[in-house]
Design a protein around this motif. Structure first.
Motif, PDB file in Angstrom:
ATOM      1  N   LEU A 248       0.834  -1.204   0.000  1.00 16.43           N
ATOM      2  CA  LEU A 248       0.000   0.000   0.000  1.00 16.43           C
ATOM      3  C   LEU A 248       0.867   1.252   0.000  1.00 16.43           C
ATOM      4  CD1 LEU A 248      -2.883  -0.863   2.514  1.00 16.43           C
ATOM      5  CD2 LEU A 248      -2.980  -0.839   0.011  1.00 16.43           C
ATOM      6  N   ALA A 249       1.997   1.207   0.717  1.00 13.34           N
ATOM      7  CA  ALA A 249       2.893   2.364   0.765  1.00 13.34           C
ATOM      8  C   ALA A 249       3.446   2.677  -0.618  1.00 13.34           C
ATOM      9  CB  ALA A 249       4.030   2.104   1.755  1.00 13.34           C
ATOM     10  N   VAL A 250       3.836   1.652  -1.360  1.00 12.11           N
ATOM     11  CA  VAL A 250       4.357   1.874  -2.709  1.00 12.11           C
ATOM     12  C   VAL A 250       3.289   2.520  -3.590  1.00 12.11           C
ATOM     13  CG1 VAL A 250       5.144   0.705  -4.815  1.00 12.11           C
ATOM     14  CG2 VAL A 250       6.106   0.065  -2.587  1.00 12.11           C
ATOM     15  N   GLU A 251       2.049   2.056  -3.482  1.00 10.45           N
ATOM     16  CA  GLU A 251       0.975   2.654  -4.292  1.00 10.45           C
ATOM     17  C   GLU A 251       0.752   4.115  -3.920  1.00 10.45           C
ATOM     18  OE1 GLU A 251      -0.262   0.866  -6.897  1.00 10.45           O
ATOM     19  OE2 GLU A 251       1.279  -0.502  -6.134  1.00 10.45           O
ATOM     20  N   GLU A 252       0.861   4.439  -2.635  1.00  5.34           N
ATOM     21  CA  GLU A 252       0.670   5.826  -2.215  1.00  5.34           C
ATOM     22  C   GLU A 252       1.816   6.710  -2.683  1.00  5.34           C
ATOM     23  OE1 GLU A 252      -1.527   8.843   0.155  1.00  5.34           O
ATOM     24  OE2 GLU A 252      -1.778   7.375  -1.447  1.00  5.34           O
ATOM     25  N   ILE A 253       3.025   6.190  -2.696  1.00  3.43           N
ATOM     26  CA  ILE A 253       4.163   6.948  -3.238  1.00  3.43           C
ATOM     27  C   ILE A 253       3.934   7.217  -4.719  1.00  3.43           C
ATOM     28  CG2 ILE A 253       6.639   6.831  -3.760  1.00  3.43           C
ATOM     29  CD1 ILE A 253       6.793   5.019  -1.151  1.00  3.43           C
ATOM     30  N   LEU A 254       3.478   6.210  -5.449  1.00  2.00           N
ATOM     31  CA  LEU A 254       3.178   6.379  -6.868  1.00  2.00           C
ATOM     32  C   LEU A 254       2.119   7.448  -7.084  1.00  2.00           C
ATOM     33  CD1 LEU A 254       3.136   2.617  -7.842  1.00  2.00           C
ATOM     34  CD2 LEU A 254       4.573   4.336  -8.954  1.00  2.00           C
ATOM     35  N   ARG A 255       1.154   7.521  -6.192  1.00  2.00           N
ATOM     36  CA  ARG A 255       0.089   8.513  -6.330  1.00  2.00           C
ATOM     37  C   ARG A 255       0.572   9.919  -5.999  1.00  2.00           C
ATOM     38  NH1 ARG A 255      -3.448  11.605  -3.585  1.00  2.00           N
ATOM     39  NH2 ARG A 255      -2.517  11.044  -1.584  1.00  2.00           N
ATOM     40  N   VAL A 256       1.201  10.067  -4.826  1.00  2.00           N
ATOM     41  CA  VAL A 256       1.541  11.398  -4.317  1.00  2.00           C
ATOM     42  C   VAL A 256       2.648  12.060  -5.136  1.00  2.00           C
ATOM     43  CG1 VAL A 256       2.513  12.625  -2.321  1.00  2.00           C
ATOM     44  CG2 VAL A 256       0.731  10.927  -1.995  1.00  2.00           C
ATOM     45  N   GLU A 257       3.640  11.290  -5.546  1.00  2.00           N
ATOM     46  CA  GLU A 257       4.750  11.833  -6.346  1.00  2.00           C
ATOM     47  C   GLU A 257       4.966  10.911  -7.546  1.00  2.00           C
ATOM     48  OE1 GLU A 257       6.104  14.600  -6.192  1.00  2.00           O
ATOM     49  OE2 GLU A 257       6.339  15.324  -4.136  1.00  2.00           O
ATOM     50  N   SER A 258       4.034  10.947  -8.472  1.00  2.00           N
ATOM     51  CA  SER A 258       4.124  10.057  -9.618  1.00  2.00           C
ATOM     52  C   SER A 258       5.430  10.291 -10.370  1.00  2.00           C
ATOM     53  CB  SER A 258       2.947  10.299 -10.565  1.00  2.00           C
ATOM     54  OG  SER A 258       2.993   9.387 -11.640  1.00  2.00           O
ATOM     55  N   PRO A 259       6.238   9.243 -10.583  1.00  2.00           N
ATOM     56  CA  PRO A 259       7.527   9.423 -11.265  1.00  2.00           C
ATOM     57  C   PRO A 259       7.378   9.960 -12.676  1.00  2.00           C
ATOM     58  CG  PRO A 259       7.430   7.284 -10.166  1.00  2.00           C
ATOM     59  CD  PRO A 259       6.049   7.849 -10.134  1.00  2.00           C
ATOM     60  N   ASN A 260       6.301   9.585 -13.354  1.00  2.00           N
ATOM     61  CA  ASN A 260       5.991  10.130 -14.675  1.00  2.00           C
ATOM     62  C   ASN A 260       4.776  11.028 -14.517  1.00  2.00           C
ATOM     63  OD1 ASN A 260       5.758  10.631 -17.398  1.00  2.00           O
ATOM     64  ND2 ASN A 260       4.769   8.693 -17.869  1.00  2.00           N
ATOM     65  N   GLN A 261       4.964  12.322 -14.690  1.00  4.65           N
ATOM     66  CA  GLN A 261       3.912  13.290 -14.397  1.00  4.65           C
ATOM     67  C   GLN A 261       3.042  13.636 -15.593  1.00  4.65           C
ATOM     68  OE1 GLN A 261       3.740  15.828 -11.286  1.00  4.65           O
ATOM     69  NE2 GLN A 261       4.211  13.820 -10.446  1.00  4.65           N
ATOM     70  N   LEU A 262       3.552  13.442 -16.796  1.00 14.77           N
ATOM     71  CA  LEU A 262       2.846  13.901 -17.985  1.00 14.77           C
ATOM     72  C   LEU A 262       2.811  12.818 -19.053  1.00 14.77           C
ATOM     73  CD1 LEU A 262       4.508  17.430 -18.402  1.00 14.77           C
ATOM     74  CD2 LEU A 262       2.379  16.903 -17.195  1.00 14.77           C
ATOM     75  N   GLY A 263       1.694  12.704 -19.729  1.00 14.93           N
ATOM     76  CA  GLY A 263       1.565  11.842 -20.892  1.00 14.93           C
ATOM     77  C   GLY A 263       0.957  12.646 -22.027  1.00 14.93           C
ATOM     78  N   ASN A 264       0.889  12.055 -23.205  1.00 15.65           N
ATOM     79  CA  ASN A 264       0.337  12.770 -24.359  1.00 15.65           C
ATOM     80  C   ASN A 264      -0.525  11.846 -25.207  1.00 15.65           C
ATOM     81  OD1 ASN A 264       3.350  14.122 -24.051  1.00 15.65           O
ATOM     82  ND2 ASN A 264       1.759  15.617 -24.508  1.00 15.65           N
TER      83      ASN A 264
END
Length: 402
Positions: free
Chosen positions: A278-294
Motif C-alpha cells: 500500500l505504501a508503494v501505491e501511495e508513493i506512486l500517487r503522491v509523487e508520480s515518477p511520470n507526471q505527464l503523458g500525451n
C-alpha cells in the motif's frame, strides 16, 4: 504561479514550479480542467478525463510522429527511436511488441527476480557512506539499471554507459530543450544502437531454446511472425531500459524522501511492514515518477464543452489526476494505508505500463530493506529536485544513516 494559472505554459515554467507543481495543478483542475496552451495543444488535469482518454485508443492516439517531427527533425536518431518504441505507437506495432515480449514481465517471472534483487540491494546498502549518502546516485539509480539489464541479458561488463544513455534519451522528452540536450540525446541513441546491433547479432548466433530473456523473445517473435524489422527490435530494447530506469529510480528516491519527511508514516511502516505494498501505491500517487503523458485526437471530440478537431495534441497531467479530490479524500495527504488507490501512475488501457510488476517489486524490496537497515535515517540538507516537468525525481538526495 498558482495565482496566474490561465497563463500556464509548459514551454516557460518558472524555477519554483519544479519544487512543487501541485498548487498550480489544483487550481487548473478546479477552474480550467482543459486549458488551451499557447502552442495550440491542451492541458488536462482531471482523473476522469484521463481515464476516458487512456481507455479510448481509437479516438486518442499515442503515435507521436507529427508531434516529434518539429522537435527532433524527421531524420534524427531521437525521432527514429521515439516514434518506434512501444509507448509511442498504436496497434498494430504496439500489439506486435506486447505479444513478442509475452510473459517476460509477468508476475511469475518478476517473482523469480526477487532473490537476485535482494542480493543487489544488500550489496548497495553495504556500500553506502553513513555520514552522507546520495541515495539517488549511490542506491536508487543502480537498482533498475541492473534489473533491466538482467532482463535483456546484457553482460555485466557492458553496463557502465546504460544510465548515461537512458538519461540522455529520456531527457529529450522534456519541454524547453536546448540544442546541446538534443545533440546529447541523439548521440546516446546512436551509441546504444551500435552496441545493441553487436549484442543482438551475437545473441542470434548463440540463441538457445531455453533462453527466456526479452532479447531472445523478440528474436523468436521476429523469426516466427516476421513482425519486427531489425531496427524496431533494437529500439524496443532501448525503450525497455529507458522505461524501467528513470521512472523506477524516481519511485525509489521519491519514496525515501516522502517517508523521511513524514516520520509518522515511516514509523507506521516499520511497525506494520505488511503495509509496504500500500505504501508503494501511495508513493506512486503522491509523487508520480511520470507526471505527464500525451495523446493526439484522431477525430473531432468534445471535452468540457471544448470542441477539439482531429490532430489536437493533449497533455495528460498524471500528477494532477492522482490528487483529484473527486477521487481521493484529502488528496495532498500522504497516507500509506490509503485503500483503494486508483492512481494513474502506470496509465491505463492498452498502454498500461508493461513493466509495472517489475517497478513495484523493485520499490518494495528497496524501500523495505533500506528502512529495515537504517530506521533512523534522516535527510542531510535540502533535497535537490531535477528541473523536469515530465519525470519527477531528485538529482541528488543526501541522507545521514544511523
Amino acid at each position: 504561479m498558482a495565482a496566474n494559472v490561465t497563463q500556464f505554459d509548459l514551454a516557460q515554467l518558472p524555477g519554483e514550479f519544479f519544487a512543487d507543481p501541485y498548487p498550480t495543478y489544483a487550481r487548473l483542475q478546479q477552474d480550467t480542467p482543459i486549458l488551451a496552451l499557447p502552442d495550440g495543444s491542451y492541458f488536462l488535469t482531471r482523473h476522469g478525463d484521463l481515464q476516458q482518454i487512456y481507455r479510448d485508443s481509437r479516438r486518442f492516439s499515442s503515435d507521436k510522429r507529427l508531434q516529434f517531427a518539429p522537435v527532433f527533425g524527421t531524420t534524427s536518431a531521437l525521432f527514429e527511436h521515439h516514434t518506434t518504441s512501444l509507448v509511442f505507437n498504436d496497434p498494430p506495432l504496439h500489439t506486435r511488441v506486447r505479444k513478442a515480449i509475452g510473459n517476460a514481465l509477468s508476475h511469475r517471472v518478476v517473482h523469480s527476480l526477487e532473490q537476485d534483487l535482494q542480493h543487489l540491494v544488500q550489496r548497495l546498502l553495504d556500500q553506502l557512506n553513513h555520514a552522507s549518502a546520495d541515495v539517488i546516485g549511490d542506491f536508487a539509480a543502480a537498482i533498475p539499471v541492473e534489473i533491466v539489464a538482467n532482463l535483456l541479458a546484457i553482460p555485466a561488463d557492458d553496463r557502465a554507459p546504460l544510465r548515461r544513455w537512458s538519461l540522455g534519451i529520456l531527457g529529450a522528452l522534456e519541454v524547453g530543450l536546448d540544442a546541446a540536450a538534443l545533440d546529447h540525446g541523439n548521440r546516446c541513441v546512436s551509441e546504444f544502437l551500435d552496441y545493441l546491433t553487436q549484442l543482438v547479432a551475437h545473441r542470434r548466433r548463440h540463441l538457445r531454446a531455453t533462453d527466456e530473456d526479452i532479447v531472445a523473445r523478440l528474436l523468436r517473435w521476429r523469426d516466427a511472425q516476421a513482425g519486427l524489422l531489425p531496427a524496431q527490435l533494437l529500439h524496443q530494447c532501448i525503450f525497455l531500459l529507458n522505461a524501467g530506469h528513470e521512472t523506477t529510480t524516481n519511485l525509489i528516491g521519491n519514496g525515501i524522501e516522502l517517508l523521511l519527511r513524514h516520520p509518522e508514516q515511516l514509523q507506521r511502516l516499520l511497525a506494520e511492514p505488511e503495509l509496504i505494498d500500500l505504501a508503494v501505491e501511495e508513493i506512486l500517487r503522491v509523487e508520480s515518477p511520470n507526471q505527464l503523458g500525451n495523446r493526439t485526437t484522431t477525430s473531432a471530440v468534445t471535452l468540457h464543452d471544448c470542441e477539439l478537431p482531429a490532430g489536437t495534441v493533449l497533455t495528460l497531467c498524471i500528477g494532477a489526476a492522482n490528487r483529484d479530490p473527486r477521487v481521493f479524500t484529502e488528496p495532498d495527504h500522504f497516507d500509506i494505508r490509503r485503500d483503494p488507490n486508483p492512481h494513474l501512475a502506470f496509465a491505463a488501457g492498452i498502454h498500461t505500463c508493461a513493466g509495472l510488476h517489475v517497478a513495484r517489486l523493485e520499490a518494495r524490496v528497496a524501500l523495505q530493506m533500506f528502512f529495515q537497515r537504517f530506521p533512523k535515517a534522516e535527510l542531510a540538507g535540502v533535497p535537490r529536485r531535477a528541473p523536469r516537468a515530465r519525470f519527477r525525481g531528485f538529482s541528488a538526495l543526501r541522507v545521514r544513516l544511523a
